[in-house]
Design a protein around this motif. Structure first.
Motif, PDB file in Angstrom:
ATOM      1  N   VAL A  94       2.037  13.453  20.943  1.00 16.24           N
ATOM      2  CA  VAL A  94       1.018  13.231  21.944  1.00 16.24           C
ATOM      3  C   VAL A  94       1.396  13.811  23.509  1.00 16.24           C
ATOM      4  O   VAL A  94       1.201  14.862  24.387  1.00 16.24           O
ATOM      5  N   THR A  95       2.765  13.285  24.065  1.00 15.53           N
ATOM      6  CA  THR A  95       3.521  13.949  25.200  1.00 15.53           C
ATOM      7  C   THR A  95       4.027  15.215  24.923  1.00 15.53           C
ATOM      8  O   THR A  95       3.419  15.570  25.737  1.00 15.53           O
ATOM      9  N   VAL A  96       3.656  15.853  23.528  1.00 16.92           N
ATOM     10  CA  VAL A  96       3.790  16.928  23.141  1.00 16.92           C
ATOM     11  C   VAL A  96       2.628  17.864  23.076  1.00 16.92           C
ATOM     12  O   VAL A  96       3.103  18.882  23.853  1.00 16.92           O
ATOM     13  N   PHE A  97       2.173  17.514  22.462  1.00 18.15           N
ATOM     14  CA  PHE A  97       1.193  18.537  22.191  1.00 18.15           C
ATOM     15  C   PHE A  97      -0.148  18.457  22.964  1.00 18.15           C
ATOM     16  O   PHE A  97      -1.177  19.281  22.787  1.00 18.15           O
ATOM     17  N   GLY A  98      -0.616  16.684  23.291  1.00 18.50           N
ATOM     18  CA  GLY A  98      -1.663  16.286  23.404  1.00 18.50           C
ATOM     19  C   GLY A  98      -2.179  15.461  22.290  1.00 18.50           C
ATOM     20  O   GLY A  98      -2.519  16.081  21.579  1.00 18.50           O
ATOM     21  N   ASN A  99      -2.875  14.742  23.338  1.00 15.34           N
ATOM     22  CA  ASN A  99      -3.455  13.867  21.874  1.00 15.34           C
ATOM     23  C   ASN A  99      -5.149  14.445  21.380  1.00 15.34           C
ATOM     24  O   ASN A  99      -5.407  14.472  20.193  1.00 15.34           O
ATOM     25  N   ARG A 100      -5.289  15.840  22.085  1.00 14.01           N
ATOM     26  CA  ARG A 100      -6.479  15.920  21.234  1.00 14.01           C
ATOM     27  C   ARG A 100      -6.298  17.501  20.136  1.00 14.01           C
ATOM     28  O   ARG A 100      -6.578  18.212  19.878  1.00 14.01           O
ATOM     29  N   ASN A 101      -4.934  16.980  20.465  1.00 16.14           N
ATOM     30  CA  ASN A 101      -3.957  18.593  19.036  1.00 16.14           C
ATOM     31  C   ASN A 101      -3.638  17.844  17.969  1.00 16.14           C
ATOM     32  O   ASN A 101      -2.483  18.504  17.242  1.00 16.14           O
ATOM     33  N   VAL A 102      -3.352  16.474  17.450  1.00 15.14           N
ATOM     34  CA  VAL A 102      -3.135  15.836  16.781  1.00 15.14           C
ATOM     35  C   VAL A 102      -4.890  15.814  16.115  1.00 15.14           C
ATOM     36  O   VAL A 102      -5.047  14.486  16.770  1.00 15.14           O
ATOM     37  N   PHE A 103      -5.022  15.703  14.491  1.00 10.10           N
ATOM     38  CA  PHE A 103      -5.220  15.034  13.902  1.00 10.10           C
ATOM     39  C   PHE A 103      -4.927  14.645  12.787  1.00 10.10           C
ATOM     40  O   PHE A 103      -4.017  14.798  12.337  1.00 10.10           O
ATOM     41  N   ILE A 104      -5.700  14.164  12.128  1.00 14.94           N
ATOM     42  CA  ILE A 104      -5.504  13.074  11.080  1.00 14.94           C
ATOM     43  C   ILE A 104      -6.144  13.558   9.999  1.00 14.94           C
ATOM     44  O   ILE A 104      -7.295  13.367   9.877  1.00 14.94           O
ATOM     45  N   LEU A 105      -5.761  14.296   8.493  1.00  9.62           N
ATOM     46  CA  LEU A 105      -6.097  15.013   7.593  1.00  9.62           C
ATOM     47  C   LEU A 105      -5.608  14.253   6.160  1.00  9.62           C
ATOM     48  O   LEU A 105      -4.539  14.440   6.092  1.00  9.62           O
ATOM     49  N   SER A 106      -6.506  13.148   5.821  1.00  8.15           N
ATOM     50  CA  SER A 106      -5.904  12.284   4.532  1.00  8.15           C
ATOM     51  C   SER A 106      -7.581  12.622   3.589  1.00  8.15           C
ATOM     52  O   SER A 106      -8.160  12.522   4.060  1.00  8.15           O
ATOM     53  N   ASN A 107      -6.778  12.435   1.945  1.00  3.43           N
ATOM     54  CA  ASN A 107      -7.946  12.362   1.063  1.00  3.43           C
ATOM     55  C   ASN A 107      -7.956  10.915   0.933  1.00  3.43           C
ATOM     56  O   ASN A 107      -8.908  10.664   0.597  1.00  3.43           O
ATOM     57  N   LYS A 108      -7.912  10.219   2.027  1.00  4.15           N
ATOM     58  CA  LYS A 108      -8.693   8.376   2.107  1.00  4.15           C
ATOM     59  C   LYS A 108      -8.333   8.016   3.202  1.00  4.15           C
ATOM     60  O   LYS A 108      -7.784   7.011   4.357  1.00  4.15           O
ATOM     61  N   PRO A 109      -9.872   8.718   4.273  1.00  3.98           N
ATOM     62  CA  PRO A 109      -9.812   8.607   5.246  1.00  3.98           C
ATOM     63  C   PRO A 109     -10.697   7.087   5.603  1.00  3.98           C
ATOM     64  O   PRO A 109     -11.342   6.756   5.790  1.00  3.98           O
ATOM     65  N   THR A 110     -10.120   5.994   5.330  1.00  4.64           N
ATOM     66  CA  THR A 110     -10.388   4.721   5.341  1.00  4.64           C
ATOM     67  C   THR A 110     -11.422   4.004   6.690  1.00  4.64           C
ATOM     68  O   THR A 110     -10.188   4.537   7.638  1.00  4.64           O
ATOM     69  N   GLU A 111     -12.204   3.408   6.328  1.00  6.83           N
ATOM     70  CA  GLU A 111     -12.826   2.675   7.925  1.00  6.83           C
ATOM     71  C   GLU A 111     -11.720   1.936   8.458  1.00  6.83           C
ATOM     72  O   GLU A 111     -10.939   1.915   9.848  1.00  6.83           O
TER      73      GLU A 111
END
Ligand SMILES: [Mg+2]
Length: 200
Positions: free
Chosen positions: A78-95
């Protein structure tokens, strides 16, 4: 789409892209863990955006939250890329995973409602949301025929996490299943590589 379509696609598209997959496997050489990925170095190499898998990458299989050391690594990202440039891409995006990120990294985005990896839809969505070309997105994944292949198909970069996080104590049967699946993928890629490349 029929269930398991992404698995069939993994094998057929994986065969087609066997050379790139072999390269990723060789580069990881069994020594690429999450903590080996230095955010500063990645940025210097032209990465602007991260797409992170969850199971095996941020935690052992099926955990609701990243491991403490993965959380620290996320904070460095987050420090390097910023919050908005880190994404979670999982085939199991659970609640419960979404909920954990809402609590700890509320600006980080969770990609859902897309065809499962290896289809490149999730990475395409990330490119649109971040407003960056796919070539500057790094997919970090412990599966050759899902996340890494999705990156190849999208024209993004991939880091193959090998060895992944596992916990046989918490989930012995699913960890064993996924351990076999990952081994099978590596064997598949090695065998597929023996077939001559029709494009050369
Ligand atoms: Mg995974």
């Amino acid at each position: 789409m029929p269930p398991g379509a992404h698995i069939l696609a993994g094998f057929s598209l994986g065969f087609h892209h066997r050379q790139q997959l072999t390269r990723l496997l060789d580069n990881a050489a069994g020594r690429c863990s999450l903590l080996n990925l230095d955010p500063q170095r990645l940025k210097a190499e032209g990465v602007s955006t991260l797409a992170l898998d969850f199971d095996g990458v941020l935690s052992p299989h099926g955990s609701p939250a990243p491991l403490p050391e993965a959380r620290e690594w996320l904070e460095r990202c987050v420090t390097v890329f910023g919050n908005r440039n880190v994404f979670i891409l999982s085939n199991k995006p659970t609640e419960e995973r979404r909920h954990w990120f809402e609590q700890h990294f509320p600006a980080m985005r969770f990609i859902g409602n897309v065809r499962k990896k290896p289809f490149p839809d999730g990475l395409n969505r990330i490119g649109e949301l971040a407003g960056v070309p796919p070539s500057s997105i790094l997919m970090v994944d412990d599966r050759l025929l899902t996340g890494c292949l999705a990156a190849i198909l999208a024209g993004a970069r991939a880091a193959y996490i090998h060895p992944p996080y596992v916990s046989f104590r918490q989930r012995p049967f699913s960890e064993l299943f996924f351990m076999l699946l990952r081994s099978m993928e590596r064997i598949f890629v090695r065998l597929a590589r023996l077939f001559p490349d029709s494009t050369t």
